[in-house]
Write an enzyme that holds these catalytic residues in place. Structure first.
Site, PDB file in Angstrom:
ATOM      1  N   ASP A 129       0.793  -1.236   0.000  1.00  0.00           N
ATOM      2  CA  ASP A 129       0.000   0.000   0.000  1.00  0.00           C
ATOM      3  C   ASP A 129       0.825   1.287   0.000  1.00  0.00           C
ATOM      4  O   ASP A 129       0.304   2.351  -0.329  1.00  0.00           O
ATOM      5  CB  ASP A 129      -0.928   0.026   1.224  1.00  0.00           C
ATOM      6  CG  ASP A 129      -2.039  -1.006   1.125  1.00  0.00           C
ATOM      7  OD1 ASP A 129      -2.283  -1.511   0.015  1.00  0.00           O
ATOM      8  OD2 ASP A 129      -2.665  -1.300   2.165  1.00  0.00           O
ATOM      9  N   ARG A 156      -5.823  -3.008 -21.532  1.00  0.00           N
ATOM     10  CA  ARG A 156      -5.917  -1.958 -22.555  1.00  0.00           C
ATOM     11  C   ARG A 156      -6.094  -2.568 -23.952  1.00  0.00           C
ATOM     12  O   ARG A 156      -6.863  -2.062 -24.767  1.00  0.00           O
ATOM     13  CB  ARG A 156      -4.662  -1.086 -22.497  1.00  0.00           C
ATOM     14  CG  ARG A 156      -4.666   0.066 -23.469  1.00  0.00           C
ATOM     15  CD  ARG A 156      -3.460   0.953 -23.248  1.00  0.00           C
ATOM     16  NE  ARG A 156      -3.536   1.692 -21.990  1.00  0.00           N
ATOM     17  CZ  ARG A 156      -4.354   2.719 -21.782  1.00  0.00           C
ATOM     18  NH1 ARG A 156      -5.159   3.141 -22.735  1.00  0.00           N
ATOM     19  NH2 ARG A 156      -4.361   3.338 -20.622  1.00  0.00           N
ATOM     20  N   ARG A 164     -14.506  -0.714 -25.322  1.00  0.00           N
ATOM     21  CA  ARG A 164     -15.205  -0.767 -24.038  1.00  0.00           C
ATOM     22  C   ARG A 164     -14.556   0.170 -23.019  1.00  0.00           C
ATOM     23  O   ARG A 164     -13.395   0.525 -23.146  1.00  0.00           O
ATOM     24  CB  ARG A 164     -15.099  -2.182 -23.450  1.00  0.00           C
ATOM     25  CG  ARG A 164     -16.040  -3.166 -24.066  1.00  0.00           C
ATOM     26  CD  ARG A 164     -15.720  -4.563 -23.587  1.00  0.00           C
ATOM     27  NE  ARG A 164     -16.757  -5.496 -24.004  1.00  0.00           N
ATOM     28  CZ  ARG A 164     -16.606  -6.812 -24.023  1.00  0.00           C
ATOM     29  NH1 ARG A 164     -15.474  -7.361 -23.666  1.00  0.00           N
ATOM     30  NH2 ARG A 164     -17.604  -7.590 -24.395  1.00  0.00           N
ATOM     31  N   GLY A 172      -6.178  -1.576  -1.839  1.00  0.00           N
ATOM     32  CA  GLY A 172      -5.969  -0.375  -1.009  1.00  0.00           C
ATOM     33  C   GLY A 172      -7.282   0.030  -0.377  1.00  0.00           C
ATOM     34  O   GLY A 172      -8.077   0.711  -1.022  1.00  0.00           O
ATOM     35  N   ARG A 173      -7.511  -0.442   0.846  1.00  0.00           N
ATOM     36  CA  ARG A 173      -8.788  -0.176   1.507  1.00  0.00           C
ATOM     37  C   ARG A 173      -8.909   1.267   1.955  1.00  0.00           C
ATOM     38  O   ARG A 173      -9.935   1.893   1.793  1.00  0.00           O
ATOM     39  CB  ARG A 173      -8.921  -1.084   2.735  1.00  0.00           C
ATOM     40  CG  ARG A 173      -9.813  -2.275   2.484  1.00  0.00           C
ATOM     41  CD  ARG A 173     -10.187  -2.965   3.740  1.00  0.00           C
ATOM     42  NE  ARG A 173      -9.051  -3.423   4.502  1.00  0.00           N
ATOM     43  CZ  ARG A 173      -8.770  -4.696   4.761  1.00  0.00           C
ATOM     44  NH1 ARG A 173      -9.538  -5.643   4.283  1.00  0.00           N
ATOM     45  NH2 ARG A 173      -7.729  -5.034   5.489  1.00  0.00           N
ATOM     46  N   GLY A 187      -1.513   4.956 -17.794  1.00  0.00           N
ATOM     47  CA  GLY A 187      -2.223   5.847 -18.718  1.00  0.00           C
ATOM     48  C   GLY A 187      -3.737   5.838 -18.536  1.00  0.00           C
ATOM     49  O   GLY A 187      -4.488   6.012 -19.508  1.00  0.00           O
ATOM     50  N   ALA A 188      -4.198   5.664 -17.302  1.00  0.00           N
ATOM     51  CA  ALA A 188      -5.653   5.615 -17.063  1.00  0.00           C
ATOM     52  C   ALA A 188      -6.313   6.960 -17.375  1.00  0.00           C
ATOM     53  O   ALA A 188      -5.745   8.013 -17.107  1.00  0.00           O
ATOM     54  CB  ALA A 188      -5.915   5.243 -15.606  1.00  0.00           C
ATOM     55  N   GLU A 189      -7.504   6.880 -17.965  1.00  0.00           N
ATOM     56  CA  GLU A 189      -8.263   8.101 -18.257  1.00  0.00           C
ATOM     57  C   GLU A 189      -8.783   8.708 -16.960  1.00  0.00           C
ATOM     58  O   GLU A 189      -8.854   9.918 -16.791  1.00  0.00           O
ATOM     59  CB  GLU A 189      -9.452   7.799 -19.182  1.00  0.00           C
ATOM     60  CG  GLU A 189      -9.124   7.810 -20.665  1.00  0.00           C
ATOM     61  CD  GLU A 189      -8.230   6.662 -21.094  1.00  0.00           C
ATOM     62  OE1 GLU A 189      -8.239   5.613 -20.436  1.00  0.00           O
ATOM     63  OE2 GLU A 189      -7.498   6.845 -22.092  1.00  0.00           O
ATOM     64  N   ARG A 247     -16.815  -3.085 -18.428  1.00  0.00           N
ATOM     65  CA  ARG A 247     -16.370  -4.317 -17.771  1.00  0.00           C
ATOM     66  C   ARG A 247     -15.468  -3.974 -16.592  1.00  0.00           C
ATOM     67  O   ARG A 247     -14.919  -2.864 -16.519  1.00  0.00           O
ATOM     68  CB  ARG A 247     -15.590  -5.195 -18.751  1.00  0.00           C
ATOM     69  CG  ARG A 247     -16.412  -5.723 -19.898  1.00  0.00           C
ATOM     70  CD  ARG A 247     -17.348  -6.826 -19.431  1.00  0.00           C
ATOM     71  NE  ARG A 247     -17.952  -7.514 -20.545  1.00  0.00           N
ATOM     72  CZ  ARG A 247     -19.106  -7.187 -21.112  1.00  0.00           C
ATOM     73  NH1 ARG A 247     -19.788  -6.141 -20.667  1.00  0.00           N
ATOM     74  NH2 ARG A 247     -19.583  -7.890 -22.130  1.00  0.00           N
TER      75      ARG A 247
HETATM   76  O1  F6P Z   1      -1.557  -5.571   2.667  1.00  0.00           O
HETATM   77  C1  F6P Z   1      -2.314  -4.510   2.243  1.00  0.00           C
HETATM   78  C2  F6P Z   1      -3.618  -4.993   1.687  1.00  0.00           C
HETATM   79  O2  F6P Z   1      -3.389  -5.856   0.593  1.00  0.00           O
HETATM   80  C3  F6P Z   1      -4.539  -3.884   1.273  1.00  0.00           C
HETATM   81  O3  F6P Z   1      -4.240  -3.328   0.023  1.00  0.00           O
HETATM   82  C4  F6P Z   1      -5.879  -4.584   1.316  1.00  0.00           C
HETATM   83  O4  F6P Z   1      -6.897  -3.651   1.460  1.00  0.00           O
HETATM   84  C5  F6P Z   1      -5.722  -5.486   2.515  1.00  0.00           C
HETATM   85  O5  F6P Z   1      -4.346  -5.705   2.652  1.00  0.00           O
HETATM   86  C6  F6P Z   1      -6.429  -6.793   2.417  1.00  0.00           C
HETATM   87  O6  F6P Z   1      -6.279  -7.460   3.617  1.00  0.00           O
HETATM   88  P1  F6P Z   1      -6.526  -8.999   3.882  1.00  0.00           P
HETATM   89  O7  F6P Z   1      -5.256  -9.707   3.523  1.00  0.00           O
HETATM   90  O8  F6P Z   1      -6.769  -9.074   5.342  1.00  0.00           O
HETATM   91  O9  F6P Z   1      -7.662  -9.427   3.040  1.00  0.00           O
END
Ligand code: F6P
Length: 325
Positions: A129, A156, A164, A172-173, A187-189, A247
């Protein structure tokens, strides 16, 4: 002087953690110290899962993803009564310094151990992260970016062939550092991050995509962070609203695995080396972290960094908006 240390990996695994374990073990042995591995992080500490590490224990692991010490997200360690049991095991195994490799939650654990027992601890930041305050990069981030990028490049091809819109959901929570990096380089829009929630607006997104179509764009990639919700559900809503095919690919745990890149390995090895060099002469009550700023390894007092939040690069986020016009 510190004579016998322990090392553990905790939190989500990250490619390059094994390089860090190798760095710690070989450096400790090189400095004439004894070194123990604690399996399964704080959870293993609560179950006395110590094992003596020799030089050969870390042979042939520099190139491997995951962690040979394994890792668990421990709830029990948050319980002060349970922690007393863990401290008893550290004492029983005659450990006088601890190296913790992991993410932000792991840092809090290391700092707590020092505060409650006085044992010197050094924290090594490792997480895909890259959300740890006090370092420009965490171990594993570079590998995860490249894994995600490879997937985006492949998506892509099919997005353009089928005309599409594709949503790529990136891990990344809580933070969007990983999403931002692979969104820009892929290169994401559109890049959607938890840090800029107001841009996660279906009306805005659909208008932007429509204007792209008017300018002759026949496909688009939206890179979206996991923390904003389900990419699959959002794709269905967007498809309904826009009337053409959308998608979604959820990259998920593939981003946490695989062969660490040279950068992730080098970071692991040098963090491991510097952590042991540091802990060797640390005193009771001291807790530190290693990090990298620019090209230099830096050392921080944990008191000054723990609990602080790393900020997202707003400038880079704005830059990508220009690129996607
Ligand atoms: O290690 C970071 C991470 O992969 C985060 O990006 C993700 O949100 C979280 O861990 C997922 O955790 P877990 O392994 O407990 O499902």
């Amino acid at each position: 002087m510190i004579k016998r240390i322990a090392v553990m990996t905790t939190g989500g695994d990250a490619p390059g953690m094994n390089a860090a374990i190798r760095g710690v073990v070989r450096t400790a042995i090189g400095f004439g110290m004894e070194v123990y591995g604690i399996e399964e992080g704080y959870s293993g500490l609560l179950q006395n899962m110590f094992k003596k590490m020799e030089s050969y224990s870390v042979s042939n692991i520099v190139n491997k993803g995951g962690t040979i010490l394994r890792t668990v997200r421990s709830k029990d360690f948050k319980n002060p009564e349970k922690r007393k049991e863990a401290y008893a095991y550290l004492k029983k195994n005659l450990i006088d310094g601890l190296v913790v490799i992991g993410g932000d939650g792991s840092r809090m654990g290391a700092y707590t151990i020092t505060k409650e027992t006085g044992m010197p601890t050094v924290f090594i930041p490792a997480s895909i992260d890259n959300d740890v305050y006090g370092t420009d990069y965490t171990i594993g981030f570079d590998t995860a970016v490249n894994v995600a990028l490879d997937a985006i490049d492949k998506i892509r091809d099919t997005a353009a062939s089928h005309e599409r819109v594709f949503i790529v959901e990136v891990m990344g929570r809580e933070h969007g550092f990983l999403t931002l990096e692979c969104g820009i380089t892929g290169g994401a829009e559109i890049i959607l991050l938890p840090e800029f929630k107001k841009d996660f607006n279906i009306e805005k997104i659909s208008n932007f995509l429509q204007s792209g179509i008017r300018r002759g764009k026949n496909s688009s990639i939206i890179v979206m962070a996991e923390g904003l919700g389900s990419g699959i559900e959002f794709a269905a809503k967007l498809e309904k609203k826009m009337g053409f095919e959308v998608r979604c690919s959820v990259l998920g745990y593939i981003q946490r695995g695989g062969t660490p890149t040279a950068r992730s390995r080098k970071l692991g090895l040098s963090f491991g080396y510097n952590a042991v060099k540091l802990i060797k002469s640390m005193k009771k009550g001291e807790s530190k972290m290693v990090g990298i700023q620019g090209e230099k390894v830096v050392i921080h007092d944990m008191k000054k960094v723990t609990g602080k939040e790393r900020e997202i690069d707003k400038g880079a986020y704005e830059m990508n908006k220009i690129f996607s016009l």
